[in-house]
Design a protein around this motif. Sequence first.
Motif, PDB file in Angstrom:
ATOM      1  N   ALA A  14       0.827  -1.210   0.000  1.00 21.57           N
ATOM      2  CA  ALA A  14       0.000   0.000   0.000  1.00 21.57           C
ATOM      3  C   ALA A  14       0.860   1.259   0.000  1.00 21.57           C
ATOM      4  CB  ALA A  14      -0.938  -0.014   1.200  1.00 21.57           C
ATOM      5  N   THR A  18       0.941   3.903  -3.096  1.00 20.56           N
ATOM      6  CA  THR A  18       0.505   5.263  -2.785  1.00 20.56           C
ATOM      7  C   THR A  18       1.559   6.271  -3.223  1.00 20.56           C
ATOM      8  OG1 THR A  18      -0.874   4.504  -0.961  1.00 20.56           O
ATOM      9  CG2 THR A  18      -0.179   6.816  -0.915  1.00 20.56           C
ATOM     10  N   GLU A  19       2.815   5.977  -2.940  1.00 18.26           N
ATOM     11  CA  GLU A  19       3.900   6.879  -3.320  1.00 18.26           C
ATOM     12  C   GLU A  19       4.069   6.946  -4.836  1.00 18.26           C
ATOM     13  OE1 GLU A  19       8.727   7.142  -2.954  1.00 18.26           O
ATOM     14  OE2 GLU A  19       7.617   6.339  -1.251  1.00 18.26           O
ATOM     15  N   GLU A  22      -0.151   7.549  -6.545  1.00 14.87           N
ATOM     16  CA  GLU A  22      -1.112   8.476  -5.949  1.00 14.87           C
ATOM     17  C   GLU A  22      -2.553   8.048  -6.218  1.00 14.87           C
ATOM     18  OE1 GLU A  22      -0.050  12.405  -7.252  1.00 14.87           O
ATOM     19  OE2 GLU A  22       1.951  12.262  -6.386  1.00 14.87           O
ATOM     20  N   LEU A  26      -7.581   2.514  -3.248  1.00 14.79           N
ATOM     21  CA  LEU A  26      -6.623   1.421  -3.154  1.00 14.79           C
ATOM     22  C   LEU A  26      -7.099   0.407  -2.128  1.00 14.79           C
ATOM     23  CD1 LEU A  26      -3.867   0.109  -3.809  1.00 14.79           C
ATOM     24  CD2 LEU A  26      -2.883   1.551  -2.001  1.00 14.79           C
ATOM     25  N   SER A  55      -6.241   5.123 -10.268  1.00 10.19           N
ATOM     26  CA  SER A  55      -5.245   6.196 -10.278  1.00 10.19           C
ATOM     27  C   SER A  55      -5.316   6.979 -11.579  1.00 10.19           C
ATOM     28  CB  SER A  55      -3.841   5.599 -10.125  1.00 10.19           C
ATOM     29  OG  SER A  55      -2.851   6.590 -10.316  1.00 10.19           O
TER      30      SER A  55
END
Length: 96
Positions: A14, A18-19, A22, A26, A55
Amino acid sequence: MHNTATGPVASEIAARLTEALEPTHLEVVNDSGRHAGHSGDNGTGESHFTVIIESGAFVGRSRVERQRLVNRALSDLLVERVHALAIRARAPGEES
């Protein structure tokens, strides 16, 4: 029914996604229990996952390109700690 996974490998998945991407949505689902005793089950309870991700990075990209973006973000985990990863990737506004 699956719950969103919370173990250390799932948390790392995760965080990396996320990094890198973005996401606006999720879910990291641990499917390992369904594969206990099968090939690739390393006994940790965190070897098989499904990622459901939305995303803006996926806009205008094919399914294969989307999967490559996810795989790139997780590359060493896929070699060292994750045996199987199912990916459901969509752009915002697309149906899943």
